[in-house]
Enzyme design. Structure first.
Site, mmCIF file in Angstrom:
data_model
loop_
_atom_site.group_PDB
_atom_site.id
_atom_site.type_symbol
_atom_site.label_atom_id
_atom_site.label_comp_id
_atom_site.label_asym_id
_atom_site.label_seq_id
_atom_site.Cartn_x
_atom_site.Cartn_y
_atom_site.Cartn_z
ATOM 1 N N ASP A 172 0.823 -1.204 0.000
ATOM 2 C CA ASP A 172 0.000 0.000 0.000
ATOM 3 C C ASP A 172 0.862 1.262 0.000
ATOM 4 O OD1 ASP A 172 -2.731 1.086 0.356
ATOM 5 O OD2 ASP A 172 -1.928 1.835 2.257
ATOM 6 N N GLU B 122 1.874 0.001 -4.812
ATOM 7 C CA GLU B 122 0.859 0.991 -5.167
ATOM 8 C C GLU B 122 1.518 2.375 -5.198
ATOM 9 O OE1 GLU B 122 -3.396 2.864 -3.665
ATOM 10 O OE2 GLU B 122 -1.739 2.568 -2.285
#
Ligand code: CA
Length: 623
Positions: free
Chosen positions: A336, A365
């Protein structure tokens, strides 16, 4: 006072009871060690244990186990923490050893530490790649396989399906019960949004506010059921990607009550939010103030910002990821908020993971809107600032924006069909375009069917593009049944419950019950695309050649030495005829084709009839 026999008895009883209660309190003395266990035979022999117990910093640790050497004990500012640096020699055998913590010659704490044997082939595990199709699902919103775990004692937030931001009860059992659904649909890899404990008072379902890095949230299941799910999934040919978060964690984590050291997290005089400007990291003109806020600002009031430049935090996170890979048998990690953590640390982390598991896939990400800014994060990219990422896989956000806009726009120099063409033409910036993940939506975005105005023709064009263009396709749960939702209405509306996941659901996707003809058509369309793609090496690893869109028609080929696939997107509301002579460098040697979607044969190959807003996928055939 005369000492009577009865007083002696009373004193003996008192002493006995004191001894018993001391024994009990000793046995129950709160001590936690992370990682909670480890393995023999890891390539990296170093292991740093983080030990937490009252006044543990004032003790001296002892280990007596062949092959395990306690090289250093490090007391820190907070006396309730101590760090132990262990060196595990190749000759160390699996087993259990006691770590004894002594003070003034007395035993204060002990912990039975387990070294497990690695599973055979553990280091050679396979990650995902461009032959795979990734399916993203949010565990709380997929299937409630076990209503008994919807509310768990000690967990602050209770289930409430009426609250779009609340917990709805979905769990690991719900996923495990429907593994055949995924293989039937044709996906090969499951990416679950984070499953670790999020013991937050509210808005905890999404999983991004972790309060225990070593525990699956009990409302999802247990560590063991997570491991079992992965084993069962892999037995059916499915790979599992774990969603991890290193940038931040939930403010209800025990660390926040008493930080191991003041710089464990990035602290500000008053709450300071990240500016979310990931572009500042590589911006040659960025101010330090802006960069600082990007990196050290908090993601949210409920999410504290970890300081990965603290070497103990860094070790903690690296070992945590290795622990989950080894324990649960993961195939990949989706990390993330990639650019929000210290970039040197992130490089060190990916390298450590890939050193231990060379075939493993790490996907970051790096949510940036233009190609150069995403390409910066992919390994082997030439970066002017000298940054080496080591990160193999990135999400292709720029292409996502192109997909969600192209079919809604009029065709112009760089709009409509040309938007796909132009975005793809920037692939030279990626060190490896095949290691970019293609997607049309995810858990943070408008659902694609909403974006496309619930237009089935546009939907088919978008999906056909996703599954034929180079890279790794990823779809978001519910796309196959045209789930809708706008991000601006609230994240709960792009993360709605999957129909059929809850008892008494009127619509049940698993039973194909209550679905509209359009939903069934979408499901069949995606299923057909995925099953076809699964056997097509030319789509997995082939080259790409495309042609400047003319008249709103975009044509590209995927080809290798043996085969060629032609993809034609007619981004016009009118039917078109497409002469093929312009594509001679791709069609030469081929005399016809097979239309994959229409399941028809083309024996003459001079001109194609294109329906309004349509896509054709044609496998070229030789005489
Ligand atoms: Ca449940």
């Amino acid at each position: 006072m005369k000492i009577t026999k009865s007083l002696i008895n009373k004193r003996l009883i008192y002493l006995f009871l004191t001894f018993v209660s001391w024994q009990i309190s000793f046995a129950q003395a709160e001590i936690s060690i992370e990682p909670p266990h480890w393995w023999t035979g890891m390539k990296n022999p170093e292991l740093q244990l983080m030990v937490h117990a009252k006044e543990i910093g004032n003790t001296r640790a002892l280990i007596d186990y062949p092959g395990v050497e306690l090289r250093e004990s490090i007391a820190v500012v907070n006396p309730d923490y101590i760090f132990l640096n262990l060196h595990i020699r190749p000759n160390a055998q699996p087993g259990t050893f006691e770590i004894r913590f002594m003070k003034e010659g007395k035993l204060r704490y002990k912990y039975s530490y387990v070294l497990e044997a690695r599973k055979p082939g553990s280091a050679e595990r396979q990650g995902f790649n461009s032959s795979d199709v990734v399916y993203l699902l949010m565990p709380d919103r997929f299937v409630n396989g076990d209503p008994a775990n919807d509310d768990v004692a000690g967990m602050k937030e209770k289930a409430n399906r009426k609250n779009s931001d609340g917990r709805h009860g979905g769990d690991l059992k719900g996923i495990a019960d429907h593994l055949d659904y995924f293989t039937d649909l044709g996906v090969t890899t499951l990416w679950l949004n984070p499953v670790l404990e999020n013991n937050m008072p509210a808005y905890s379902y999404h999983g991004y506010a972790i309060t225990d890095f070593y525990r699956v949230d009990p409302r999802f299941g247990s560590n063991e059921s997570y491991r079992q799910l992965i084993e069962d999934a892999q037995a059916k040919g499915l790979k599992i990607v774990k969603d991890m978060v290193f940038n931040h964690f939930g403010t209800e984590h025990k660390w926040m009550k008493s930080l191991p050291m003041p710089d464990w997290i990035n602290q500000w005089p008053k709450f300071t939010r990240s500016n979310y400007r990931a572009g500042t990291i590589m911006d040659p003109y960025a101010s330090e103030a802006d960069k600082n806020r990007m990196l050290k600002g908090w993601f949210d009031t409920s999410m504290a910002d970890l300081n990965q430049t603290n070497p103990y935090v860094a070790n903690y996170l690296i070992q945590n990821s290795i622990w989950w890979i080894e324990y649960a048998g993961l195939n990949g990690i989706r990390m993330d908020t990639y650019p929000y953590s210290d970039q040197k640390f992130m490089s060190r982390w990916v390298k450590a993971v890939n050193d231990e598991y060379p075939g493993f896939s790490v996907l970051g990400e790096a949510w940036l809107n233009v190609v150069p800014q995403v390409a910066y994060w992919q390994d082997n990219h030439h970066n002017p600032d000298g940054f080496r990422s080591y990160l193999p896989y990135v999400f292709n956000f720029p292409l996502k924006y192109a997909i969600t806009d192209a079919f809604n726009e009029d065709n112009g120099w760089s709009t409509g069909a040309a938007k796909l063409y132009e975005t793809l033409s920037l692939d030279y910036l990626y060190s490896d375009p095949l290691k970019t993940v293609t997607f049309a939506d995810n858990h943070d975005a408008d659902r694609i069917f909403s974006r496309l105005g619930k237009d089935m023709d546009k939907f088919k064009m978008a999906m056909a593009f996703v599954f034929t263009v180079r890279g790794i396709p990823s779809i978001y749960y519910g796309t196959e049944i045209l789930m809708t939702g706008w991000e601006h209405e609230g994240h709960g509306y792009i993360r709605e419950d999957f129909p059929g996941g809850w008892k008494d659901d009127q619509v049940d996707v698993f039973e194909r019950k209550g679905l509209s003809p359009e939903q069934l058509e979408a499901f069949g369309f995606l299923q057909q695309l995925m099953k076809w793609r699964a056997g097509k090496a030319v789509i997995h690893t082939g080259n790409t050649r495309h042609y400047v869109p003319e008249d709103g028609i975009y044509v590209f080929f995927r080809y290798n030495e043996n085969e060629s696939v032609m993809v034609v997107l007619n981004n016009n509301k009118t039917a078109k005829k497409l002469a093929l002579d312009r594509f001679a460098e791709d069609t030469e040697g081929y005399t016809g084709g097979r239309d994959v979607l229409q399941r028809t044969q083309l024996n003459e190959f001079n001109m194609l009839e294109l329906a309004p807003m349509s896509v054709r996928i044609i496998e070229l055939t030789k005489p």
